[in-house]
Design an enzyme around this catalytic site. Structure first.
Site, mmCIF file in Angstrom:
data_model
loop_
_atom_site.group_PDB
_atom_site.id
_atom_site.type_symbol
_atom_site.label_atom_id
_atom_site.label_comp_id
_atom_site.label_asym_id
_atom_site.label_seq_id
_atom_site.Cartn_x
_atom_site.Cartn_y
_atom_site.Cartn_z
ATOM 1 N N CYS A 97 49.033 52.114 48.957
ATOM 2 C CA CYS A 97 48.343 53.200 48.247
ATOM 3 C C CYS A 97 46.845 53.204 48.489
ATOM 4 O O CYS A 97 46.219 54.263 48.459
ATOM 5 C CB CYS A 97 48.645 53.143 46.754
ATOM 6 S SG CYS A 97 47.775 51.863 45.835
ATOM 7 N N TYR B 180 38.571 44.532 46.957
ATOM 8 C CA TYR B 180 39.695 45.448 46.788
ATOM 9 C C TYR B 180 39.726 45.975 45.358
ATOM 10 O O TYR B 180 39.750 45.188 44.406
ATOM 11 C CB TYR B 180 40.963 44.665 47.116
ATOM 12 C CG TYR B 180 42.285 45.356 46.950
ATOM 13 C CD1 TYR B 180 42.728 46.277 47.885
ATOM 14 C CD2 TYR B 180 43.127 45.041 45.897
ATOM 15 C CE1 TYR B 180 43.971 46.872 47.757
ATOM 16 C CE2 TYR B 180 44.367 45.626 45.756
ATOM 17 C CZ TYR B 180 44.790 46.545 46.690
ATOM 18 O OH TYR B 180 46.023 47.124 46.571
ATOM 19 N N GLU C 186 48.611 48.678 37.896
ATOM 20 C CA GLU C 186 49.761 49.255 37.213
ATOM 21 C C GLU C 186 50.164 48.453 35.978
ATOM 22 O O GLU C 186 50.302 48.992 34.889
ATOM 23 C CB GLU C 186 50.929 49.356 38.183
ATOM 24 C CG GLU C 186 52.179 49.931 37.576
ATOM 25 C CD GLU C 186 53.302 49.999 38.587
ATOM 26 O OE1 GLU C 186 54.451 49.846 38.171
ATOM 27 O OE2 GLU C 186 53.035 50.204 39.774
ATOM 28 N N GLY D 63 48.225 54.991 42.248
ATOM 29 C CA GLY D 63 48.066 55.371 43.639
ATOM 30 C C GLY D 63 49.261 56.105 44.200
ATOM 31 O O GLY D 63 49.140 56.889 45.134
#
Length: 720
Positions: free
Chosen positions: A399, A556, A561, A695
């Site tokens: 994603c 990053y 989630e 994403g």
């Protein structure tokens, strides 16, 4: 209680005192940690008065002083805290403190205990069932995967370095994908080298597969490759420049049709006949591929998380493939024309190709805009900005994970066939709250935690290097990663010299700045500079590690989630309910603007554009819109505005559909599920509810493990 020891000597002593943690780390003594531990044990309540807390600290410190040692242990400190509380007649607090220590120890043991973890799964523990939004926990293969996952996670925790394990269990960091790694030396996400596999042939199962002779065969081979790759790693699977990849095979179709036309069609009609037949072949191939992807199940118990990048090809085959991908998505799946969840579509925009009305592919861009208003995808990649940020143009792995520009020994740019080795995420809000408003303390603790993340990432690298090529033949031996290794070759040759990335993730810049500057800090330059400085420091560390180790360490922006819940839940236990931080019950993803303030897309882009240059290993921007199906020009205006500001932009707009009354828009979240605002329908079989999930897209109405939590999920998922 009066002190019986010279306090000046004590102060000099404690400045030199070291503490050995239970995981073996050596740290400086910090009396504030005693205060925090007592508060946590006593459910946020202090002792009966500030003086009593001061007396407690004095008693413990004097006891340490009397031991006449340069180092003590956390266990000894815990014992002396309990004894001091008892002597102060704070018996309830002493009992609570003892119970707190036992509870923490039991929780740690339970995380490492296979039987305990399986019982959590059997009892439908939401922290396990909700970890992946696209896994349906009702079905047998998912249950089997979850059972294997909790087992692997318990074993994996025991395999980690002790201080990394403890940091993960405490919530200081998050070692991602413990249900797969380090139990197995698996890798994360990748860009598959389909071109190499097509041209050189490959093996899957018992079949030796030759180069495809048509676009239909090429698309079918792609689906099989995707399924096998997704079963051999745990992260997202991406195909870069799909239109350019498949165009040569579409041309083979055209040539075959021309051969037939020369036999059966009048000369003046042969071109039209052959091209129309080829266009139909292209559409059918793309439709079949979309259905294949959405009906595949991998060994992970889920549909592969697939991303297709496309949009920059300019010949007629490439253009037609682009149009077919978008038209297939617009047409929808099945008789009800539902929105396809996979593949994630990422459309490239480049000036001179499709940006302006005078560009040759502008018509395809118009189709992409229409598709995004009705199906949420495609997201867009702005060519020039992405090259500036990452060093080359390519689709994300999964994603949002991006490879950085890289050339092989012959100076050729290589993107496909490269991979990510895993992620470890730093809990930034916790560092801010532990610092109690002291920025100097924040930066000291920040570096301490970053050092733990480094050790965790180095462990990930060492573990994946232990893989043998025949453990994942599709990756190492059959060309998915651009090489065909022999069974006895070293897999590290595909990782080292910065060919692979390894990622330091982060979460919660909004909450960090809120801790120091209050909840409405976005317009405060000093506050924003702090958040930028945090990412700068992460990047400085990663760049230094890359030079030292020879792998590309990247910063990053973690797709949080489940982590958005986990970190906040643990911090709420530790610090209590804090307004605009833990009271929300989620942390804001990465550098995102607080969506509760409802910024315009232009305000959001202007605010967020400064961050990705420090976190180019993974990032995405979202803009929120109302129902814009009838106003695609509004979306295009935002896309155009974003071109020289951000590299990667997603669309978040209501696309829910009711098949009872034909309502199209946004369903209302209720305790019994998402509900049509027009007719009240909440039957998953007669409506299509699609939301952004980290994403990707997801259908929460089809996720049984989240029934009754739809309001919470709708609010939280906006922050991913």
């Amino acid at each position: 209680m009066e002190s019986v020891v010279d306090q000046s000597r004590i102060q000099a002593f404690i400045q030199q005192l070291s503490v050995k943690k239970s995981d073996g780390r050596i740290v400086s003594f910090n009396k504030q940690k005693i205060v925090d531990a007592v508060l946590q044990a006593n459910e946020g309540k202090s002792l009966s008065s500030p003086e009593r807390m001061k007396e407690l600290l004095t008693a413990v410190i004097e006891q340490l002083y009397l031991q006449d040692v340069s180092m003590t242990s956390t266990e000894d400190i815990h014992e002396w805290v309990e004894q001091a509380l008892i002597k102060q007649d704070e018996l309830d607090v002493a009992q609570a403190y003892h119970a707190y220590r036992i509870r923490k120890q039991e929780q740690r043991i339970a995380q490492r205990d296979i039987e305990s973890r399986i019982q959590q799964l059997i009892q439908a523990d939401e922290t396990i069932l909700n970890e992946n939004a696209n896994k349906d926990s009702r079905v047998f293969n998912t249950i089997r995967d979850l059972t294997a996952g909790v087992t692997a996670k318990a074993i994996g925790l025991r395999m980690l370095p002790a201080h990394v394990e403890n940091a993960h269990l405490r919530g200081d960091i998050h070692f991602h994908d413990l249900d797969y790694h380090p139990y197995s030396p698996m890798t994360n996400c990748c860009l598959i080298d389909f071109k190499y596999m097509f041209e050189t042939g490959f093996s899957i199962g018992n079949a030796e597969v030759e180069q495809p002779k048509s676009i239909q065969t090429a698309a079918a081979q792609m689906a099989q490759i995707i399924a096998n790759v997704a079963s051999s790693q745990y992260g997202g699977t991406s195909a870069d420049r799909v239109d350019e990849l498949l165009a040569p095979y579409a041309e083979l179709n055209y040539n075959k049709h021309m051969e037939d036309a020369e036999k059966w069609v009048l000369a003046e009609q042969r071109e039209t006949y052959s091209w129309e037949k080829t266009k139909k072949d292209i559409y059918d191939a793309m439709q079949s591929l979309e259905y294949e992807v959405n009906t595949l199940y991998t060994s992970n118990g889920q549909t592969p998380f697939v991303t297709f990048g496309f949009g920059l090809g300019t010949n007629r085959y490439e253009r037609e493939i682009q149009k077919a991908i978008l038209r297939v998505r617009l047409d929808g799946l099945g008789k009800e024309k539902r929105t396809a969840i996979f593949p994630k579509l990422v459309f490239g925009i480049r000036k001179g190709i499709n940006y302006r009305p005078t560009d040759p592919n502008y018509d395809v861009k118009q189709l992409a805009v229409e598709c995004a208003t009705k199906r949420m995808y495609p997201d867009i990649l702005n060519y020039d900005k992405l090259v500036e940020l990452t060093g080359s143009y390519k689709a994300p792995m999964g994603c949002r994970s991006f490879l950085q520009g890289w050339k092989d020994e012959e100076g050729r740019e290589v993107n496909s066939g490269r991979m990510n080795l895993g992620v470890v995420t730093l809990n930034l809000p916790r560092i801010a709250m532990e610092s109690k408003g002291d920025l100097t303390a924040f930066w000291e603790l920040f570096q301490e935690r970053v050092a733990i993340v480094k050790d965790a990432l180095l462990y990930r690298i060492e573990r994946v290097k232990e893989a043998k090529p025949d453990q994942a033949p599709i990756l190492y031996m059959n060309g998915a990663w651009g090489h065909k290794l022999a069974a006895d070759e070293d897999v590290d040759q595909l990782f080292k010299q910065k060919r692979a990335t390894i990622s330091l993730g982060y979460i919660g810049l909004y909450e960090v700045a809120t801790t120091f500057y209050g909840p409405n800090w976005e317009t405060n330059p000093e506050a924003k500079q702090l958040t930028l400085d945090i990412l700068k420091q992460l990047k400085i560390n990663c760049d230094a590690w890359g030079i030292e180790q020879g792998y590309h360490f990247s910063v990053y922006s973690t797709p949080s989630e489940s982590l958005t819940d986990r970190f906040c839940r643990l911090d709420k236990e530790k610090f209590g309910t804090i307004t605009d931080i833990t009271d929300k019950e989620y942390y804001t993803n990465s550098f995102h603007y607080d969506v509760r303030k409802k910024p315009t897309p232009f305000e959001k882009l202007d605010f967020e554009k400064d961050y990705p240059k420090y976190c180019s290993g993974g990032f995405i921007h979202y803009c929120e819109y109302p129902n814009i199906r009838q106003n695609p020009k509004a979306l295009e205006a935002v896309w155009d505005y974003s071109y020289d500001k951000v590299g990667y932009l997603g669309t978040n707009t209501p696309i829910d559909k009711c098949y009872e009354c034909d309502y199209a828009g946004e369903f209302h979240p209720t305790e019994r599920g998402f509900e049509c605002p027009q007719c009240g329908n909440h039957n998953p079989d007669s409506c299509d509810v699609v939301k952004r999930t980290c994403g990707y897209l997801g259908n929460p109405q089809k996720r049984p493990m989240v029934r009754g939590r739809h309001k919470e999920i709708t609010a939280r998922e906006k922050h991913m």
